[in-house]
Design a protein around this motif. Structure first.
Motif, PDB file in Angstrom:
ATOM      1  N   ARG A   7       0.856  -1.116  -0.238  1.00 38.50           N
ATOM      2  CA  ARG A   7      -0.103  -0.055   0.168  1.00 38.50           C
ATOM      3  C   ARG A   7       0.819   1.117  -0.077  1.00 38.50           C
ATOM      4  O   ARG A   7       0.628   2.261  -0.802  1.00 38.50           O
ATOM      5  CB  ARG A   7      -0.883   0.055   1.258  1.00 38.50           C
ATOM      6  CG  ARG A   7      -2.225  -1.027   1.056  1.00 38.50           C
ATOM      7  CD  ARG A   7      -2.891  -0.735   2.253  1.00 38.50           C
ATOM      8  NE  ARG A   7      -4.141  -1.860   1.944  1.00 38.50           N
ATOM      9  CZ  ARG A   7      -5.019  -2.371   3.000  1.00 38.50           C
ATOM     10  NH1 ARG A   7      -4.909  -1.666   4.143  1.00 38.50           N
ATOM     11  NH2 ARG A   7      -6.123  -3.020   2.555  1.00 38.50           N
ATOM     12  N   GLN A   8       1.857   1.249   0.756  1.00 35.77           N
ATOM     13  CA  GLN A   8       2.958   2.302   0.703  1.00 35.77           C
ATOM     14  C   GLN A   8       3.479   2.452  -0.632  1.00 35.77           C
ATOM     15  O   GLN A   8       3.596   3.753  -1.120  1.00 35.77           O
ATOM     16  CB  GLN A   8       3.921   2.213   1.704  1.00 35.77           C
ATOM     17  CG  GLN A   8       3.646   2.410   3.238  1.00 35.77           C
ATOM     18  CD  GLN A   8       4.651   2.078   4.288  1.00 35.77           C
ATOM     19  OE1 GLN A   8       5.765   1.460   3.776  1.00 35.77           O
ATOM     20  NE2 GLN A   8       4.280   2.206   5.461  1.00 35.77           N
ATOM     21  N   GLU A   9       3.713   1.481  -1.379  1.00 42.24           N
ATOM     22  CA  GLU A   9       4.309   1.612  -2.795  1.00 42.24           C
ATOM     23  C   GLU A   9       3.396   2.026  -3.638  1.00 42.24           C
ATOM     24  O   GLU A   9       3.524   2.838  -4.392  1.00 42.24           O
ATOM     25  CB  GLU A   9       4.961  -0.021  -3.027  1.00 42.24           C
ATOM     26  CG  GLU A   9       5.484   0.195  -4.421  1.00 42.24           C
ATOM     27  CD  GLU A   9       6.677   0.774  -4.606  1.00 42.24           C
ATOM     28  OE1 GLU A   9       7.089   1.098  -5.794  1.00 42.24           O
ATOM     29  OE2 GLU A   9       7.314   1.153  -3.515  1.00 42.24           O
ATOM     30  N   ILE A  13       3.565   5.379  -5.891  1.00 45.76           N
ATOM     31  CA  ILE A  13       3.501   5.070  -7.228  1.00 45.76           C
ATOM     32  C   ILE A  13       2.250   6.325  -7.712  1.00 45.76           C
ATOM     33  O   ILE A  13       2.423   7.019  -8.732  1.00 45.76           O
ATOM     34  CB  ILE A  13       3.145   3.894  -7.760  1.00 45.76           C
ATOM     35  CG1 ILE A  13       4.318   3.084  -7.510  1.00 45.76           C
ATOM     36  CG2 ILE A  13       2.783   4.043  -9.354  1.00 45.76           C
ATOM     37  CD1 ILE A  13       4.372   1.799  -7.932  1.00 45.76           C
ATOM     38  N   THR A  14       1.240   6.349  -7.004  1.00 46.98           N
ATOM     39  CA  THR A  14       0.183   7.302  -7.384  1.00 46.98           C
ATOM     40  C   THR A  14       0.702   8.755  -7.283  1.00 46.98           C
ATOM     41  O   THR A  14       0.314   9.533  -8.258  1.00 46.98           O
ATOM     42  CB  THR A  14      -0.846   7.135  -6.379  1.00 46.98           C
ATOM     43  OG1 THR A  14      -1.365   5.813  -6.530  1.00 46.98           O
ATOM     44  CG2 THR A  14      -2.162   8.054  -6.704  1.00 46.98           C
ATOM     45  N   LEU A  15       1.631   9.395  -6.235  1.00 50.44           N
ATOM     46  CA  LEU A  15       1.987  10.631  -6.364  1.00 50.44           C
ATOM     47  C   LEU A  15       3.013  10.855  -7.374  1.00 50.44           C
ATOM     48  O   LEU A  15       2.905  11.881  -8.119  1.00 50.44           O
ATOM     49  CB  LEU A  15       2.535  10.661  -4.974  1.00 50.44           C
ATOM     50  CG  LEU A  15       2.050  10.778  -3.743  1.00 50.44           C
ATOM     51  CD1 LEU A  15       2.858  11.056  -2.433  1.00 50.44           C
ATOM     52  CD2 LEU A  15       0.769  11.909  -3.700  1.00 50.44           C
ATOM     53  N   GLN A  16       3.903   9.749  -7.821  1.00 48.17           N
ATOM     54  CA  GLN A  16       4.950   9.822  -8.795  1.00 48.17           C
ATOM     55  C   GLN A  16       4.013   9.942  -9.966  1.00 48.17           C
ATOM     56  O   GLN A  16       4.165  11.060 -11.273  1.00 48.17           O
ATOM     57  CB  GLN A  16       5.653   8.778  -8.958  1.00 48.17           C
ATOM     58  CG  GLN A  16       6.619   8.711  -7.877  1.00 48.17           C
ATOM     59  CD  GLN A  16       7.404   7.592  -8.142  1.00 48.17           C
ATOM     60  OE1 GLN A  16       7.293   6.603  -8.910  1.00 48.17           O
ATOM     61  NE2 GLN A  16       8.669   7.450  -7.254  1.00 48.17           N
ATOM     62  N   LEU A  17       2.848   9.251 -10.262  1.00 45.44           N
ATOM     63  CA  LEU A  17       2.179   9.344 -11.522  1.00 45.44           C
ATOM     64  C   LEU A  17       1.484  10.850 -11.706  1.00 45.44           C
ATOM     65  O   LEU A  17       1.488  11.390 -12.877  1.00 45.44           O
ATOM     66  CB  LEU A  17       0.977   8.343 -11.468  1.00 45.44           C
ATOM     67  CG  LEU A  17       0.200   8.139 -12.772  1.00 45.44           C
ATOM     68  CD1 LEU A  17       0.852   7.867 -13.954  1.00 45.44           C
ATOM     69  CD2 LEU A  17      -1.106   7.021 -12.425  1.00 45.44           C
ATOM     70  N   GLU A 259       4.367   2.779 -17.729  1.00 44.38           N
ATOM     71  CA  GLU A 259       5.135   2.131 -16.770  1.00 44.38           C
ATOM     72  C   GLU A 259       4.473   2.170 -15.263  1.00 44.38           C
ATOM     73  O   GLU A 259       4.095   1.529 -14.837  1.00 44.38           O
ATOM     74  CB  GLU A 259       6.651   2.317 -16.714  1.00 44.38           C
ATOM     75  CG  GLU A 259       7.156   1.902 -18.073  1.00 44.38           C
ATOM     76  CD  GLU A 259       8.799   2.153 -18.008  1.00 44.38           C
ATOM     77  OE1 GLU A 259       9.171   2.777 -16.995  1.00 44.38           O
ATOM     78  OE2 GLU A 259       9.434   1.962 -18.964  1.00 44.38           O
ATOM     79  N   LEU A 260       4.327   3.614 -14.806  1.00 45.77           N
ATOM     80  CA  LEU A 260       3.783   3.629 -13.525  1.00 45.77           C
ATOM     81  C   LEU A 260       2.233   3.149 -13.576  1.00 45.77           C
ATOM     82  O   LEU A 260       1.961   2.642 -12.455  1.00 45.77           O
ATOM     83  CB  LEU A 260       3.886   5.020 -13.291  1.00 45.77           C
ATOM     84  CG  LEU A 260       5.259   5.658 -12.808  1.00 45.77           C
ATOM     85  CD1 LEU A 260       5.241   7.100 -12.632  1.00 45.77           C
ATOM     86  CD2 LEU A 260       5.891   4.935 -11.582  1.00 45.77           C
ATOM     87  N   LYS A 261       1.595   3.319 -14.635  1.00 43.87           N
ATOM     88  CA  LYS A 261       0.228   2.918 -14.496  1.00 43.87           C
ATOM     89  C   LYS A 261       0.110   1.547 -14.451  1.00 43.87           C
ATOM     90  O   LYS A 261      -0.691   0.834 -14.063  1.00 43.87           O
ATOM     91  CB  LYS A 261      -0.451   3.391 -15.740  1.00 43.87           C
ATOM     92  CG  LYS A 261      -0.943   4.846 -15.785  1.00 43.87           C
ATOM     93  CD  LYS A 261      -1.584   5.377 -16.971  1.00 43.87           C
ATOM     94  CE  LYS A 261      -2.156   6.785 -16.686  1.00 43.87           C
ATOM     95  NZ  LYS A 261      -2.898   7.129 -18.021  1.00 43.87           N
TER      96      LYS A 261
END
Length: 711
Positions: A7-9, A13-17, A259-261
């Motif tokens: 969940r932390q990951e 990833i959501t913030l990076q996206l 890639e992040l998606k």
């Protein structure tokens, strides 16, 4: 333990996206701006290049010049307009100052020039002017010096290779570039050749040519235009590099976003799997909740408050149950009932599972809300905006593409028409050249025949003259012989006399003559001649006396009538002079007046001009243009009173401005219906009113070239 790092990951990833989506949007906006600037830059660069190309093409509109430049000979440097650069401020002035010499071809030597002229003659391609560097001489800028502030020599305003210095000195001579006509007048009209920044020309002869002149793209190369082209090329290269970098950056962002998606999707799957494994003990409730979430995601928000209320009530119930459980445990421990203890343990376990399920459900709801608010909704809006923008750009591009296709089609059709017209023109030109050469040859043959016939006619005339002279000589001799024979025509012819007897008689007659001595044989003849001359002189004296009496009578009649005749003529011409001067000038009125009205023939006549404000001026106080207008008004007044068959006027408009020149041309046009007018002029206003124009120029071989044009 495994679910928490996932969940932390997922959150990371959501913030990076979100961050990458924002950066990708900024990069797209920058790319769009760079592309727009690139298009504008490209259009401006194309326009400036087209302008330079038009200058180059105009310099080769002369077919002969175009052919010479196409030879690519190392000794041919190009036209004068191609070899110089000027400031935009002086472009019009220098184009007018150069005149027709702007299209002259600069070559290295007179040998190259002679070869080019021979080529043009052999192929009948036309005429071109060549300026060989080894022969051309600079124009000496003699006279007084001029300040650099308001006026400069034209040759110093052109940037060129130093080896072409003599060429540009020849082209411009001592032409001076000034700000305006007033500056030229202050310097002095006629002292040197001058041209203004707007293209008005003042010749050393005093002629002034000017008016409205549009700026063309057919003169010298403009230095500012070349600098703009260089700057635009650098800016174009810079924008293209920026666009490439931004496109690469955007592609990298899109790749990272994909890639992040993908990672986010994988994490969602893994989290879902782990949550299912942790909640396998109560699958029915989980399925029911999942089904509720799948059926109506929006109902979760409405049920949150109900759940919170239930949680509060359940927490209260839980506290009550805990207290009851503790009391019950104490009792159970006291009774040592193992069955009840195991039942309580199972209830605690179920209670703990229910709490974990509620916590997970709350967490999932919050995660879903967070994703909807922070990721899906903004992303959906951006996608819609991008799609709308793409659709708008697509429609604009399609419309522009259609318009460009139509314009391209029109341009192609226009080019085809012009090419066909060009081919037709060149074919007609070649045919006319052939026809002209053929007619020239025929004219030369006819002229040769005429010359031969004239020579024959001269010979025949000489023979006729010689025969006539001989005939006159013979007739004169015959007349002399007849006169000599007249005194012997009544004499008797003595026949049958011997020669010796005749000789004897002749000697006797000669002896008698000698004895008589010298006798003036011409005395009678002289007497007769003197008598005839005396009679003639007497007749002449009588005739002269009669003529003297007639002359005296005529003089008496003239003396009585000349004053009345003069005053009648003066009044008629004076009224016409006043009327015609008012047609030529709007500054005032002019009158003819006699210096002695009582005895007009004893003194002279003068001209008086009444200016605005009741100011009177005589002819000596007028300017050069006003004197010209007064003189022309007097000529036309005399023409109306006593018309002549034709009039010859040599540059009478040299001192006139444009307005007075137009009024003069209209007046000449009016009187040309009554008489023929021949004018020598350099003024456009006068030339445009003519019925027939003859242009005379001097060629290099010293022969005048005449071109006529019928309007």
């Amino acid at each position: 333990n495994k679910l928490k790092p996932l969940r932390q990951e997922f959150k990371k990833i959501t913030l990076q996206l979100t961050k990458l989506l924002n950066e990708e949007s900024i990069a797209s906006a920058q790319l769009q701006k760079a592309r727009s600037s690139l298009v504008k830059n490209s259009e401006e660069l194309a326009r400036l290049r087209a302008r330079n190309i038009s200058i180059k093409e105009y310099s080769t509109t002369n077919f002969a010049v175009k052919k010479i430049l196409s030879l690519k000979n190392a000794g041919i440097y190009g036209t004068v307009s191609q070899l110089g650069k000027v400031s935009s401020k002086y472009a019009i002035a220098l184009e007018v100052a150069a005149g027709s010499r702007i299209n002259s071809v600069v070559v290295d030597s007179d040998i190259t020039a002679a070869k080019c002229i021979k080529l043009l003659k052999e192929n009948k391609l036309g005429i071109a002017t060549f300026l060989p560097l080894n022969k051309i001489r600079p124009y000496p800028t003699q006279g007084k010096s001029f300040s650099e502030k308001n006026h400069r020599f034209a040759v110093n305003l052109v940037k060129h290779d130093p080896k072409f210095r003599n060429v540009f000195s020849y082209v411009f001579g001592s032409t001076l570039v000034v700000d305006d006509i007033e500056t030229a007048r202050r310097i002095g009209v006629g002292c040197t050749r001058m041209v203004t920044l707007t293209g008005d020309l003042v010749e050393t002869s005093g002629a002034m040519v000017g008016g409205f002149r549009r700026k063309t793209s057919y003169g010298f190369k403009e230095e500012e235009v070349d600098n703009q082209i260089q700057n635009l090329e650098k800016e174009f290269s810079r924008l293209r590099n920026i666009s490439s970098v931004l496109e690469k950056r955007k592609l990298d962002f899109e790749k990272e976003i994909i890639e992040l998606k993908q990672k986010k999707s994988d994490l969602e799957i893994n989290i879902t799997k782990l949550e299912k494994t942790t909640l396998e003990e109560d699958p029915t409730k989980l399925r029911k909740e999942n089904q509720d979430l799948d059926k109506d995601f929006s109902s979760v928000n409405r049920k949150l408050k109900d759940i919170e209320k239930d949680l509060l009530s359940k927490n209260k119930d839980l506290l009550d149950l805990k207290s009851k459980k503790q009391a019950f445990r104490e009792r159970m421990f006291s009774t040592k009932s193992s069955n009840v203890s195991s039942g309580l343990d199972s209830l605690d376990k179920n209670n703990q599972e229910i709490k974990e399920l509620i916590a997970k459900t709350d967490s999932e709801i919050k995660n879903l809300d967070l994703q909807i608010d922070r990721i899906h909704l903004p992303e959906n809006e951006r996608i819609k905006q991008i799609l709308n923008q793409h659709e708008k750009e697509n429609s604009e591009f399609l419309a522009e593409l259609n318009s460009l296709k139509e314009e391209l089609k029109k341009q192609n059709d226009n080019i085809k028409n012009k090419e066909s017209k060009e081919k037709q023109f060149y074919s007609n030109f070649r045919n006319l050249s052939i026809k002209r050469n053929r007619l020239t040859e025929e004219v030369q043959k006819v002229e040769t025949i005429i010359i031969r016939e004239q020579e024959k006619s001269k010979l025949i005339g000489q023979r006729i003259n010689s025969v006539s002279l001989n005939k006159a000589k013979i007739i004169a001799e015959m007349e002399g012989l007849k006169k000599e024979f007249e005194e012997f025509k009544d004499a008797k012819i003595r026949r049958n006399i011997g020669v010796d007897e005749l000789k004897y008689e002749i000697r006797q007659s000669e002896k008698i003559l000698r004895d008589m001595g010298n006798v003036n044989l011409k005395a009678l003849e002289i007497y007769d001649q003197l008598k005839v001359e005396h009679q003639k002189l007497v007749e002449k004296v009588d005739k002269l006396n009669l003529e003297r009496e007639d002359v005296v009578k005529m003089m008496q009649e003239i003396e009585t009538r000349k004053k009345d005749s003069f005053m009648e003529t003066f009044d008629a011409i004076s009224s016409k002079f006043t009327s015609i001067f008012s047609q030529l000038s709007t500054k005032g009125q002019a009158y003819l007046y006699l210096e002695n009205k009582e005895e007009p023939l004893s003194e002279g006549m003068n001209i008086r001009v009444e200016m605005a404000g009741d100011k009177f001026l005589d002819i000596r106080s007028l300017s050069g243009g006003e004197k010209t207008m007064a003189a022309l008004a007097l000529i036309f007044a005399i023409q109306e009173y006593s018309p002549a068959s034709f009039y010859f006027l040599d540059e009478v408009d040299a001192a006139l401005d444009k307005k007075n020149s137009e009024m003069l041309s209209k007046l000449v046009k009016k009187y040309s219906s009554k008489a023929q007018y021949i004018l020598i002029s350099h003024n456009d206003s006068v030339i445009t009113e003519a019925n027939q124009i003859y242009g005379v120029s001097m060629r290099k071989d010293g022969i005048s070239k005449v071109i006529s044009l019928k309007l």
